[in-house]
Design an enzyme around this catalytic site. Structure first.
Site, PDB file in Angstrom:
ATOM      1  N   ILE A 143      47.189  41.231  41.506  1.00 57.97           N
ATOM      2  CA  ILE A 143      47.457  42.610  41.110  1.00 57.97           C
ATOM      3  C   ILE A 143      46.401  42.965  40.058  1.00 57.97           C
ATOM      4  CG2 ILE A 143      49.899  42.735  41.693  1.00 57.97           C
ATOM      5  CD1 ILE A 143      50.656  42.056  38.914  1.00 57.97           C
ATOM      6  N   ASP A 144      46.038  44.235  39.996  1.00 59.36           N
ATOM      7  CA  ASP A 144      44.958  44.672  39.129  1.00 59.36           C
ATOM      8  C   ASP A 144      45.210  44.320  37.672  1.00 59.36           C
ATOM      9  OD1 ASP A 144      43.786  45.804  41.375  1.00 59.36           O
ATOM     10  OD2 ASP A 144      44.634  47.791  40.990  1.00 59.36           O
ATOM     11  N   LYS A 145      44.133  44.195  36.929  1.00 57.94           N
ATOM     12  CA  LYS A 145      44.221  43.879  35.499  1.00 57.94           C
ATOM     13  C   LYS A 145      45.219  44.791  34.791  1.00 57.94           C
ATOM     14  CE  LYS A 145      41.517  44.331  31.249  1.00 57.94           C
ATOM     15  NZ  LYS A 145      40.206  44.703  30.655  1.00 57.94           N
TER      16      LYS A 145
END
Length: 317
Positions: A143-145
């Site tokens: 999952i994105d930062k």
């Protein structure tokens, strides 16, 4: 065969008949990415006793048998770091983390330490799956930062293979909570597109014509209507890079705070500045799968983090 080397046998089925070797092997060996398989073919690590020269683009036939030799995973330069983790579940084969916004999943250029992988190497004392052969031990999805929420990591190779297979056949249950500009109409629906790199900016993803990029399907429904905004629940049928962010932007309701796909709208600037809210309002709130070793059905939930709850309180009608 040297220490740490493993050999996998792949038998071409009717479903793979007539397609390229790299695609066929990617179908049969879901724990290995297509890029990883291309590299292995190029290195001569894919062989068939009944065929001569092996190439990435060669067409395969049902019944052909290939052996894939996996060298031992390359030793990591990544250091173990004592970074606090919110552990939702852990056993001998896998670990489920509730990732905070701001934590990068794995080391890359610009983020060589302080990542989830660094933290896991410390917590698990190196006992993470290395089946990918690259510096992403145990990572089967990301999952994105600046997205918060649930993430499962493999500790054993068997778990890695089983989880990768479930992600490939889209049997993983994933629900995201997103706070978006405006109120989608209809209130529930499905966004079915193809997503690939943007022609204008290679760091961004974009919706393309059918057949270009990867097929992406998101089912959404409004949970709460807010002041010029809404909380939307997104169920992923596929798991493409930036999928929720791109799909919500595509239907005209980008995520609040999204620095890439969201354009700040009138009336929101002061709210976001007051709260110091500088990320996309996206949270992976639910994650369900079949345990790849015990076959037990597992489901995990995560409450909205504090920053998104504060944003909600400011946007209530």
């Amino acid at each position: 065969m040297g220490p740490g080397v493993s050999i996998i046998e792949a038998v071409i089925g009717e479903a793979q008949h007539g397609i390229r070797l790299d695609r066929a092997l990617a179908d049969l060996l879901p724990d290995l990415s297509r890029e990883r398989l291309k590299a292995l073919i190029g290195e001569g690590q894919v062989q068939s006793s009944k065929l001569g020269k092996i190439s990435i683009s060669m067409k395969v036939a049902a019944g052909q048998v290939f052996t894939v030799t996996l060298p031992p995973p390359v030793p990591l330069d990544t250091v173990a770091q004592d970074i606090p983790l919110a552990i939702v579940h852990e056993d001998d084969d896998l670990i489920v983390i509730d990732k905070p916004a701001g934590l990068v999943v794995h080391p890359a250029a610009g983020n060589l330490d302080g990542t989830l992988v660094n933290a896991l190497l410390h917590h698990c004392e190196g006992r993470l799956s290395g089946i990918g052969g690259v510096a992403r031990p145990g990572i089967v999805h990301r999952i994105d930062k600046d997205t918060s929420g649930l993430l499962v990591v493999a500790k054993s190779d068997k778990a890695h293979e089983g989880l990768a297979r479930q992600f490939k056949d889209h049997s993983i249950d994933r629900l995201y909570a997103a706070i978006v500009y405006g109120s989608p109409s209809p209130a529930a629906g499905t966004v079915d597109t193809w997503i690939g790199r943007s022609d204008a900016d290679r760091k961004k993803m974009a919706v393309h014509r059918e057949g270009r990029g990867k097929h992406a399907v998101t089912h959404y429904r409004i949970i709460h209507r807010l002041r010029d905004a809404a909380v939307v629940e997104c169920k992923l049928e596929t798991g493409r890079t930036h999928q929720v962010r791109v799909h919500m932007h595509h239907i005209g309701h980008p995520l609040i705070g999204d620095p890439v796909y969201g354009r700040e709208r009138k009336g929101f600037k002061s709210i976001l500045e007051t709260l110091g809210f500088k990320r996309q309002a996206l949270h992976a709130k639910s994650l369900g799968f079949i345990h790849p070793v015990t076959a037990e059905r597992l489901m995990f939930q995560s409450v909205l983090p504090g920053d998104m709850q504060e944003l909600l309180s400011q946007l209530h009608v």
